[in-house]
Design a protein around this motif. Structure first.
Motif, mmCIF file in Angstrom:
data_model
loop_
_atom_site.group_PDB
_atom_site.id
_atom_site.type_symbol
_atom_site.label_atom_id
_atom_site.label_comp_id
_atom_site.label_asym_id
_atom_site.label_seq_id
_atom_site.Cartn_x
_atom_site.Cartn_y
_atom_site.Cartn_z
ATOM 1 N N THR A 227 44.568 48.108 44.267
ATOM 2 C CA THR A 227 43.398 47.369 44.720
ATOM 3 C C THR A 227 43.418 45.944 44.191
ATOM 4 O OG1 THR A 227 41.987 49.326 44.953
ATOM 5 C CG2 THR A 227 40.886 47.257 44.492
ATOM 6 N N LEU A 228 43.731 45.784 42.906
ATOM 7 C CA LEU A 228 43.787 44.449 42.315
ATOM 8 C C LEU A 228 44.894 43.617 42.949
ATOM 9 C CD1 LEU A 228 42.848 42.341 40.314
ATOM 10 C CD2 LEU A 228 44.234 43.465 38.547
ATOM 11 N N ASP A 229 46.030 44.228 43.231
ATOM 12 C CA ASP A 229 47.131 43.501 43.870
ATOM 13 C C ASP A 229 46.698 42.918 45.216
ATOM 14 O OD1 ASP A 229 48.849 44.063 41.771
ATOM 15 O OD2 ASP A 229 49.734 45.823 42.737
ATOM 16 N N VAL A 230 45.984 43.732 45.999
ATOM 17 C CA VAL A 230 45.508 43.261 47.300
ATOM 18 C C VAL A 230 44.554 42.085 47.121
ATOM 19 C CG1 VAL A 230 44.103 43.878 49.309
ATOM 20 C CG2 VAL A 230 45.829 45.475 48.462
ATOM 21 N N ALA A 231 43.628 42.210 46.168
ATOM 22 C CA ALA A 231 42.653 41.151 45.944
ATOM 23 C C ALA A 231 43.319 39.858 45.496
ATOM 24 C CB ALA A 231 41.623 41.602 44.916
ATOM 25 N N LEU A 232 44.244 39.944 44.541
ATOM 26 C CA LEU A 232 44.914 38.738 44.043
ATOM 27 C C LEU A 232 45.682 38.035 45.148
ATOM 28 C CD1 LEU A 232 46.205 40.031 40.582
ATOM 29 C CD2 LEU A 232 44.341 38.406 40.981
ATOM 30 N N SER A 233 46.286 38.815 46.020
ATOM 31 C CA SER A 233 47.014 38.233 47.146
ATOM 32 C C SER A 233 46.074 37.447 48.053
ATOM 33 C CB SER A 233 47.713 39.338 47.942
ATOM 34 O OG SER A 233 48.328 38.824 49.097
ATOM 35 N N GLN A 234 44.894 37.998 48.322
ATOM 36 C CA GLN A 234 43.933 37.318 49.185
ATOM 37 C C GLN A 234 43.375 36.060 48.520
ATOM 38 O OE1 GLN A 234 40.978 39.736 51.233
ATOM 39 N NE2 GLN A 234 42.172 41.577 50.855
ATOM 40 N N LEU A 235 43.127 36.130 47.229
ATOM 41 C CA LEU A 235 42.561 34.980 46.524
ATOM 42 C C LEU A 235 43.542 33.807 46.496
ATOM 43 C CD1 LEU A 235 40.874 36.891 43.560
ATOM 44 C CD2 LEU A 235 39.750 35.937 45.581
ATOM 45 N N ALA A 236 44.817 34.094 46.219
ATOM 46 C CA ALA A 236 45.822 33.032 46.207
ATOM 47 C C ALA A 236 45.973 32.410 47.599
ATOM 48 C CB ALA A 236 47.156 33.584 45.721
ATOM 49 N N LYS A 237 45.862 33.229 48.611
ATOM 50 C CA LYS A 237 46.045 32.755 49.982
ATOM 51 C C LYS A 237 44.986 31.734 50.384
ATOM 52 C CE LYS A 237 46.637 34.490 54.715
ATOM 53 N NZ LYS A 237 46.684 35.711 55.572
ATOM 54 N N VAL A 238 43.772 31.838 49.828
ATOM 55 C CA VAL A 238 42.708 30.903 50.201
ATOM 56 C C VAL A 238 42.524 29.791 49.166
ATOM 57 C CG1 VAL A 238 41.483 32.564 51.634
ATOM 58 C CG2 VAL A 238 40.901 32.392 49.194
ATOM 59 N N GLY A 239 43.444 29.708 48.194
ATOM 60 C CA GLY A 239 43.429 28.575 47.277
ATOM 61 C C GLY A 239 42.537 28.717 46.071
ATOM 62 N N LEU A 240 42.163 29.947 45.728
ATOM 63 C CA LEU A 240 41.343 30.168 44.537
ATOM 64 C C LEU A 240 42.259 30.406 43.336
ATOM 65 C CD1 LEU A 240 38.537 32.444 46.020
ATOM 66 C CD2 LEU A 240 38.252 30.116 45.120
ATOM 67 N N THR A 241 42.233 29.494 42.390
ATOM 68 C CA THR A 241 43.051 29.643 41.191
ATOM 69 C C THR A 241 42.245 30.182 40.016
ATOM 70 O OG1 THR A 241 42.646 27.314 40.642
ATOM 71 C CG2 THR A 241 44.679 27.841 41.849
ATOM 72 N N SER A 242 40.934 30.337 40.204
ATOM 73 C CA SER A 242 40.088 30.942 39.180
ATOM 74 C C SER A 242 38.879 31.571 39.853
ATOM 75 C CB SER A 242 39.632 29.902 38.155
ATOM 76 O OG SER A 242 38.804 30.490 37.169
ATOM 77 N N VAL A 243 38.469 32.744 39.350
ATOM 78 C CA VAL A 243 37.264 33.405 39.858
ATOM 79 C C VAL A 243 36.472 33.953 38.680
ATOM 80 C CG1 VAL A 243 38.320 34.021 42.065
ATOM 81 C CG2 VAL A 243 38.408 35.645 40.177
ATOM 82 N N HIS A 244 35.164 34.033 38.875
ATOM 83 C CA HIS A 244 34.284 34.661 37.899
ATOM 84 C C HIS A 244 33.916 36.036 38.446
ATOM 85 C CE1 HIS A 244 32.849 30.344 36.608
ATOM 86 N NE2 HIS A 244 34.171 30.506 36.566
ATOM 87 N N ASP A 245 34.402 37.085 37.789
ATOM 88 C CA ASP A 245 34.188 38.452 38.259
ATOM 89 C C ASP A 245 32.845 38.945 37.733
ATOM 90 O OD1 ASP A 245 34.306 41.069 39.115
ATOM 91 O OD2 ASP A 245 36.413 41.339 38.580
ATOM 92 N N ALA A 246 31.900 39.147 38.640
ATOM 93 C CA ALA A 246 30.503 39.376 38.274
ATOM 94 C C ALA A 246 30.194 40.850 38.030
ATOM 95 C CB ALA A 246 29.589 38.812 39.347
#
Length: 553
Positions: A227-246
């Motif tokens: 699940t995390l692998d899928v999420a990280l792939s999507q985040l990198a694809k849209v240019g997010l280099t940092s996220v705050h996990d709420a």
């Protein structure tokens, strides 16, 4: 000692790896912010083998700073600091890929067909789980029912999360497994939707969701990592280099640390511990984790909830809902219990970030902050209000007075425009999604998306912030355009000010010497195109800590 040719070649190959070389990005159409938040231009960016920026400016300046660097020519493409999402749910983003997708169906019938098709193609899944339904789009005038799901799946439990994450739609099998019947009482801060006879109809709001959630099997460690692998792939694809996990738990913290240890976190994560119960007791034993593995991970905040969401009428309002005068929504906790939770987190030294949608939810926590911040003298922790969505006009100045950060999501406004004013009426809407009001008083807004409730694409957030329109350009002229941001303000909101909200403005958020080389290459100059085109920006490359973590094919 003689060294073999094979050994010599291996050493040479290792030394030639781009991830371990000084690097200069040349011929860039570059934009960044300085420490004061002012827009700066550059044509070249130099960073060392550790991924730290050494120089930003002209090609002559960067070449002088790193004379032996490897050069990469981006051929005039636009280079920006890596964007930051100040409020998302990382594992939940990955989970969507393995469930029923209900964001797209435009009607109840289409949603039910999607559930039926998914169940038919996944005969071995013990639970049918989905995400994204929204009865407002379906123009039902009511919530969907268990009976409508029973017609297509009655042999297995079905659990479908509403688009805002504050209600679930279940079938009868799921109700039975959770032990929910007409005698089940509504939990504090939650509601079981019922028919006229008191029988549960299949929708559970806010705290009532836990009645079903607690009987859903936990994912295996392998499933959680996938699940995390899928999420990280999507985040990198849209240019997010940092996220705050709420809001995370012990199991997610373990995975994050493991990924950070092994160089697998391709997006930085600033995590918030979910609530101050058992997971907090375990995770807070050594106090806040301000930086881990070269600022790749941090666990220095706590996420609490004051109320629910507007779409499911769970947001707590000071006066009844305009379109349903029989309810004011739900506060999750009495005032004393909310203060006790905040006190526990503050006493342990954590930044406190509280979800508040309705004006009553916002007032409850503003009152608590007003009492606790002076007590602990910890305004420097930059406590936050997550969403700050509908705020009484007289309460907006209190954010500045208390040193609170409004952590807001621009696409919430453009998604909610179809129902928000119906919910709160013409007067209360003046304090809703009120970005301009906050900015004009000097508040720093940390922008995010609340993914997967909204798209994680930050360019859609920039578009919404500037135009107050959804992706289809609705409404013409923008929805309450007087509350829009300028592009420079929105850009800062997704970069430097989002970093500030995580105490990270000295290491990320802009491209300056000494900071990490977190940057993206995009297909258009966002500062020269029409605002209506912002959401169509495509990321070509994403770099985090001087390493390329995504390239568009």
């Amino acid at each position: 000692m003689e060294i073999s040719m094979r050994t010599t070649l291996l050493i040479a190959a290792a030394l030639a790896l781009p991830a371990h070389a000084d690097t200069i990005i040349d011929r860039a159409n570059g934009y960044t912010l300085n420490a004061a938040g002012q827009l700066q231009r550059f044509t070249s960016l130099a960073f060392d083998d550790l991924g730290r920026i050494v120089a930003v400016g002209s090609e002559a300046e960067t070449a002088a700073a790193l004379p032996k660097a490897e050069h990469i020519d981006v051929q005039g493409k636009t280079v920006l600091p890596g964007l930051i999402d100040a409020h998302g749910h990382v594992f939940e983003l990955g989970e969507i890929a393995s469930g029923v997708e209900l964001y797209s169906p435009g009607s109840l019938n289409a949603a039910v067909r999607a559930v039926a098709d998914f169940a038919r193609s996944h005969p071995k899944k013990a639970w049918i789980i989905g995400f994204g339904w929204n009865q407002e789009i379906w123009k039902l005038g009511r919530f969907p029912t268990a009976a409508e799901l029973d017609a297509v799946v009655n042999d297995r439990p079905v659990l479908l999360h509403r688009v805002d994450g504050h209600a679930v739609w279940v079938n009868t099998k799921a109700l039975e497994m959770a032990g929910i019947d007409r005698n089940t009482r509504d939990p504090a801060g939650g509601k079981i939707e019922r028919d006229a006879s008191g029988k549960p109809t299949g929708v559970l709001v806010d705290a009532a969701m836990e009645l079903v959630n607690k009987v859903v099997p936990l994912p295996t460690p392998a499933e959680a990592r996938a699940t995390l692998d899928v999420a990280l792939s999507q985040l990198a694809k849209v240019g997010l280099t940092s996220v705050h996990d709420a809001g995370i738990k012990v199991v997610q913290d373990d995975i994050y640390r493991d990924y950070a240890d092994h160089g697998k976190l391709t997006t930085r994560v600033y995590a918030m511990i979910g609530d101050t119960a058992g997971d907090f007791d375990e995770l807070s034993k050594d106090g806040p984790l301000k930086s881990y593995a070269n600022d790749v991970y941090a666990l220095a905040a706590v996420k609490l909830y004051s109320d629910g969401a507007l779409g499911s009428r769970g947001a707590a309002l000071l006066a009844p809902y305009t379109d349903m005068p029989s309810t004011k929504g739900l506060l999750f906790y009495p005032d004393a219990e909310m203060r006790a939770k905040m006190n526990k987190a503050m006493k342990a030294g954590y930044q406190v970030n509280i979800h508040a949608i309705g004006d009553a939810g916002n007032r409850q926590i503003l009152d608590a902050y007003a009492q606790l911040i002076p007590q602990y003298k910890n305004v420097a922790l930059r406590h936050r209000v997550e969403h700050a969505q509908v705020v009484a006009l007289e309460d907006i100045p209190r954010f500045k007075q208390l040193g609170l950060i409004p952590s807001m999501q621009p696409t919430h406004a453009t998604s909610d425009q179809n129902m928000a004013e119906q919910r709160v009426g013409h007067e209360r809407i003046k304090g809703a999604y009120a970005w301009r009001s906050f900015l004009d008083q000097g508040s720093k807004i940390a922008c995010g998306s609340d993914f997967p409730i909204e798209s994680p694409n930050p360019f859609e957030g920039l578009h919404a912030a500037v135009t107050r329109q959804n992706n289809a350009g609705v409404p013409a002229g923008g929805w309450y355009k007087n509350q829009a941001m300028t592009l420079n303000e929105a850009f800062r909101c997704f970069t430097l000010d989002a970093a500030y909200a995580a105490h990270q403005e000295n290491v990320i958020g802009s491209l300056e010497p000494g900071k990490w080389a977190d940057f993206i290459v995009v297909d258009r100059d966002i500062f020269k195109i029409a605002p209506e085109q912002l959401g169509k920006t495509t990321v070509l490359q994403t770099w985090m800590g001087g390493k390329r973590v995504y390239s568009r094919k």
